[in-house]
Scaffold this active site. Structure first.
Site, PDB file in Angstrom:
ATOM      1  N   TRP A 131       0.809  -1.219   0.000  1.00 54.46           N
ATOM      2  CA  TRP A 131       0.000   0.000   0.000  1.00 54.46           C
ATOM      3  C   TRP A 131       0.843   1.269   0.000  1.00 54.46           C
ATOM      4  CZ3 TRP A 131       1.654   2.579   4.180  1.00 54.46           C
ATOM      5  CH2 TRP A 131       2.130   1.836   5.260  1.00 54.46           C
ATOM      6  N   ASN A 132       2.148   1.168   0.307  1.00 62.07           N
ATOM      7  CA  ASN A 132       2.893   2.429   0.502  1.00 62.07           C
ATOM      8  C   ASN A 132       3.253   3.128  -0.812  1.00 62.07           C
ATOM      9  OD1 ASN A 132       4.815   0.485  -0.079  1.00 62.07           O
ATOM     10  ND2 ASN A 132       6.306   1.216   1.414  1.00 62.07           N
ATOM     11  N   LYS A 178      -2.004  -8.757  -7.491  1.00 64.30           N
ATOM     12  CA  LYS A 178      -2.853  -8.655  -6.293  1.00 64.30           C
ATOM     13  C   LYS A 178      -2.401  -7.390  -5.563  1.00 64.30           C
ATOM     14  CE  LYS A 178      -4.888  -9.334  -2.285  1.00 64.30           C
ATOM     15  NZ  LYS A 178      -4.790  -7.923  -1.841  1.00 64.30           N
ATOM     16  N   PRO A 179      -3.109  -6.271  -5.753  1.00 65.21           N
ATOM     17  CA  PRO A 179      -2.711  -5.049  -5.040  1.00 65.21           C
ATOM     18  C   PRO A 179      -3.146  -5.114  -3.578  1.00 65.21           C
ATOM     19  CG  PRO A 179      -4.668  -4.628  -6.378  1.00 65.21           C
ATOM     20  CD  PRO A 179      -4.309  -6.083  -6.582  1.00 65.21           C
ATOM     21  N   GLY A 222       6.780  -6.329   0.585  1.00 62.05           N
ATOM     22  CA  GLY A 222       6.041  -6.253   1.844  1.00 62.05           C
ATOM     23  C   GLY A 222       6.919  -6.689   2.994  1.00 62.05           C
ATOM     24  N   SER A 223       6.300  -7.154   4.041  1.00 62.85           N
ATOM     25  CA  SER A 223       7.070  -7.462   5.250  1.00 62.85           C
ATOM     26  C   SER A 223       7.868  -8.759   5.097  1.00 62.85           C
ATOM     27  CB  SER A 223       6.126  -7.599   6.448  1.00 62.85           C
ATOM     28  OG  SER A 223       5.369  -8.787   6.305  1.00 62.85           O
ATOM     29  N   GLU A 275      11.079  -8.175  -2.042  1.00 60.63           N
ATOM     30  CA  GLU A 275      11.587  -6.888  -1.539  1.00 60.63           C
ATOM     31  C   GLU A 275      10.923  -6.695  -0.191  1.00 60.63           C
ATOM     32  OE1 GLU A 275      11.659  -3.364  -0.429  1.00 60.63           O
ATOM     33  OE2 GLU A 275      10.633  -2.741  -2.278  1.00 60.63           O
ATOM     34  N   LEU A 276      11.678  -6.981   0.875  1.00 59.56           N
ATOM     35  CA  LEU A 276      11.071  -7.131   2.205  1.00 59.56           C
ATOM     36  C   LEU A 276      11.483  -5.982   3.132  1.00 59.56           C
ATOM     37  CD1 LEU A 276      11.594 -11.015   2.378  1.00 59.56           C
ATOM     38  CD2 LEU A 276       9.656  -9.725   1.451  1.00 59.56           C
ATOM     39  N   CYS A 307      10.220   1.188   2.903  1.00 55.21           N
ATOM     40  CA  CYS A 307      11.166   0.157   3.374  1.00 55.21           C
ATOM     41  C   CYS A 307      12.582   0.703   3.442  1.00 55.21           C
ATOM     42  CB  CYS A 307      11.153  -1.030   2.430  1.00 55.21           C
ATOM     43  SG  CYS A 307       9.550  -1.771   2.305  1.00 55.21           S
ATOM     44  N   GLU A 341      11.314  -1.950  12.250  1.00 59.02           N
ATOM     45  CA  GLU A 341      10.964  -0.767  11.444  1.00 59.02           C
ATOM     46  C   GLU A 341       9.823  -0.027  12.135  1.00 59.02           C
ATOM     47  OE1 GLU A 341      11.065  -1.161   6.711  1.00 59.02           O
ATOM     48  OE2 GLU A 341      10.011  -2.791   7.682  1.00 59.02           O
TER      49      GLU A 341
HETATM   50  C1  SIN Z   1       9.511   0.638  -0.658  1.00 59.63           C
HETATM   51  O1  SIN Z   1       9.339   1.258   0.355  1.00 59.63           O
HETATM   52  O2  SIN Z   1       9.301  -0.574  -0.688  1.00 59.63           O
HETATM   53  C2  SIN Z   1       9.979   1.256  -1.947  1.00 59.63           C
HETATM   54  C3  SIN Z   1      10.624   2.555  -1.779  1.00 59.63           C
HETATM   55  C4  SIN Z   1      11.238   3.086  -3.049  1.00 59.63           C
HETATM   56  O3  SIN Z   1      11.038   2.555  -4.145  1.00 59.63           O
HETATM   57  O4  SIN Z   1      11.954   4.062  -2.948  1.00 59.63           O
END
Ligand code: SIN
Length: 488
Positions: free
Chosen positions: A163-164, A187-188, A240-241, A262-263, A296, A391
Site C-alpha cells: 500500500w505504501n 494482487k494489489p 512487503g514485510s 523486496e522485504l 522500506c 521498522e
Molecule cells: C519501498 O518502500 O518498498 C519502496 C521505496 C522506493 O522505491 O523508494
C-alpha cells in the site's frame, strides 16, 4: 455505495474502477462480496472493490496463461511500443492518478504526483530494455558444435504489491515482466486497489492485449494461497514485510517458483564529524520523512558522531518541529495520515518504549485529530529500544550518539535486515571504507534518495532477493535456455 466527494473532480472518471480485471473483462466477485476502501485522512468510504474468490483467482491465472502464448512471441519492439503507449497515458493522467493515490493512501498530492512520475519511469525504462534482451553464442569445446544461450520469459508471474507505493511498486514489477514476455496476475494491497485498477484501465487503452495484465482485488489470504499453489504461475514477485515474504516463500516451495522478494529494512543513517551538516539534514528529511516514514528504505536508526551531534540535532529539530501534518489533499501538508490505526499504534508504542528507556524528545510537530503520527526527533536512543530492531514505519527519527567509526559500522550492521543504508562524510577514504563495510544491498553516500529506475533496487539478508529497476530488473523475469547444436 457512497463515493467520497473529491472523486467527481477526476478529469477522467473512468479511471476510478470498482471491479477486478480478468482476461480483459471487468468483473465483480462471484457471490458479490466487496471490500470497502477508505480514505485514511477522514475514514470516509471512497468506494469498494470485489473480494475475488479462489475460483476467480484461478480464472485470472488461466487468462494470463492463455495470453502468454501470443505475448511471448510478439517481437520485443512491439512489446516496447505498447509499454511506451502505457507510459504516455500514465503521464497524461498524472493529476487523476495522483488524486486517486492520495485519497486511498494518504500521502500529500505533491508526493503522489512524484510517485506517478517514478512509476511511469519504470515503464519507460523497461520499454527501452525490452529491445536488449539478448542471447549469447558461446565458443564450443569441439569443432562440430555450437552453443547458443537465449533468454526466454519465465511465464505467468504473480505480482503482490504493498500500500505504501500503490502505483510504482506495480510498474516496477509489471513493466519488466511484460518487457520480457511474461503475463501477470496482480494482487494489489486491499488498502489501495484503485491505483492498480486505474493502471489496468490505461493498459487496456494502450492496447496491451486482454489477459496480459489481470488484477485480482480482495483479502490476501485466499488469493495469495491460489497464486502461490498454482503450478501455472512460474514466478512470484512480492514487496512487503519479511514475515509475509517468508510465508509466501514457503508456499511457493512445492512448485519451485522463481522469487523476487523486496522485504523489510532497518536502514542506518550515519553522520560523521566531517559531514556537510546542512546536506545531511536535507538527506535525512528525504530518507526519513518521505511518505510519512512509510517506506522500506526509510532511515530507521540515525547514528550521529559526537562532534556534530548537538548541532545536527538542533538543525534537524528546527525542521521537524515546523513540519505541517494534515490531509494529503491539502496543499500545505508535508505529511499525511498513517495508513491504518495499527500503523499508528506501532509508532506510538515505539516512542513510548523509547521514552520509558531513557530517550527524550528533542522536537515534535503538532498534528490534527485523526490517524496522524507526530513527526518526532528522539535523542538518547539505544540499541535496547524496540525502534532499534524493528521498522517504525512512521515519522520518528531516533538519534543514536557514537564516538568511533568501527562502533558505528558494527551497530549499523547489527540487524538481520540489509536493504538500504546511508552515510555522510567528506573524507574519500572513509567513503570507500564505510561503503564496503556496510552489509546492505543499497548504500547512499551523501544522499538520502537512492531510488530510481536506472539503479538496481533490492536487499540482502532478510530484506529479500532479486533486484528491481536497472538492467538487472529484467533478469528476474527471464530464464536462460541453452541449445547445443551438434553435427555441424
Ligand atoms: C519501498 O518502500 O518498498 C519502496 C521505496 C522506493 O522505491 O523508494
Amino acid at each position: 455505495m457512497t463515493i467520497h466527494a473529491p472523486f467527481p473532480r477526476l478529469a477522467d472518471p473512468d479511471l476510478l474502477r470498482q471491479q477486478a480485471l480478468i482476461g480483459g473483462a471487468w468483473v465483480d466477485a462471484d457471490g458479490g462480496a466487496t471490500l470497502a476502501v477508505t480514505d485514511p485522512a477522514t475514514g470516509a468510504t471512497l468506494g469498494s472493490v470485489p473480494d475475488i474468490t479462489a475460483d476467480q483467482t484461478r480464472a485470472a491465472i488461466s487468462a494470463a496463461d492463455a495470453a502468454l502464448a501470443l505475448w511471448r512471441r510478439r517481437p520485443s519492439a512491439e512489446r516496447a511500443d505498447l509499454l511506451m503507449a502505457w507510459h504516455d497515458l500514465m503521464v497524461a493522467a498524472t493529476e487523476d492518478l495522483a488524486l486517486i493515490l492520495t485519497l486511498e493512501q494518504g500521502k500529500p498530492l505533491a508526493e503522489a504526483r512524484a510517485e506517478i512520475a517514478y512509476g511511469a519511469s519504470f515503464v519507460r525504462w523497461f520499454a527501452e530494455e525490452a529491445r536488449r534482451i539478448e542471447g549469447q553464442i558461446i565458443p564450443a569445446p569441439t569443432a562440430d558444435r555450437r552453443i547458443l544461450a537465449s533468454r526466454e520469459p519465465v511465464g505467468v508471474s504473480a505480482i503482490i504489491t504493498p500500500w505504501n507505493f500503490p502505483n510504482a511498486m506495480i510498474t516496477r514489477k509489471v513493466a519488466p515482466a511484460l518487457a520480457a514476455g511474461c503475463t501477470v496476475v496482480i494482487k494489489p494491497s486491499e488498502f489501495t486497489p484503485f491505483s492498480a485498477l486505474a493502471l489496468g484501465v490505461l493498459a487496456l487503452r494502450a492496447g496491451i492485449p486482454a489477459g496480459v495484465i489481470n488484477i485480482v482485488t480482495g483479502l490476501p489470504t485466499a488469493i495469495g494461497a491460489e497464486l502461490t499453489a498454482s503450478a501455472t504461475v512460474r514466478k512470484l514477485s512480492f514487496t512487503g514485510s519479511t514475515r509475509v515474504g517468508a510465508m509466501l516463500m514457503g508456499q511457493c516451495a512445492p512448485t519451485v517458483k522463481r522469487l523476487s522478494l523486496e522485504l523489510g529494512g532497518n536502514a542506518p543513517f550515519i553522520i560523521f564529524d566531517d559531514a556537510d551538516l546542512d546536506a545531511a539534514v536535507d538527506g535525512l528529511i528525504a530518507a526519513k520523512f518521505r511518505n510519512g516514514g512509510q517506506t522500506c528504505v526509510c532511515a530507521n536508526r540515525i547514528f550521529v558522531q559526537d562532534g556534530v551531534h548537538d548541532a545536527f540535532v538542533d538543525r534537524l529539530s528546527a525542521r521537524v518541529g515546523a513540519m505541517r501534518v494534515g490531509p494529503g489533499t491539502n496543499a500545505a501538508s508535508q505529511i499525511g495520515p498513517m495508513i491504518n490505526p495499527a500503523a499508528l499504534d506501532k509508532i506510538k508504542a515505539h516512542v513510548a518504549d523509547a521514552l520509558a528507556q531513557g530517550a527524550t524528545i528533542a522536537a515534535q510537530a503538532p498534528v490534527p485529530a485523526g490517524q496522524y503520527a507526530r513527526p518526532t526527533v528522539l535523542i538518547g536512543a539505544t540499541t535496547a529500544m524496540a525502534l532499534a530492531s524493528e521498522e517504525t514505519f512512521g515519522p520518528v527519527a531516533p538519534i543514536f550518539r557514537f564516538t568511533d567509526e568501527d562502533a558505528a559500522i558494527r551497530d549499523a550492521n547489527a540487524t538481520p535486515f540489509g536493504l538500504a543504508a546511508y552515510f555522510y562524510t567528506r573524507d574519500l577514504s572513509r567513503a570507500f571504507r564505510v561503503a564496503e563495510a556496510l552489509e546492505f544491498g543499497m548504500v547512499g553516500l551523501n544522499t538520502g534518495a537512492l531510488s530510481m529506475a536506472t539503479a538496481p533496487f533490492g536487499g540482502i539478508k532478510q530484506s529479500g532477493m532479486g533486484r528491481e529497476g536497472s538492467r538487472h530488473g529484467i533478469e528476474d523475469y527471464v530464464e536462460i535456455k541453452y541449445m547445443c547444436m551438434a553435427g555441424i
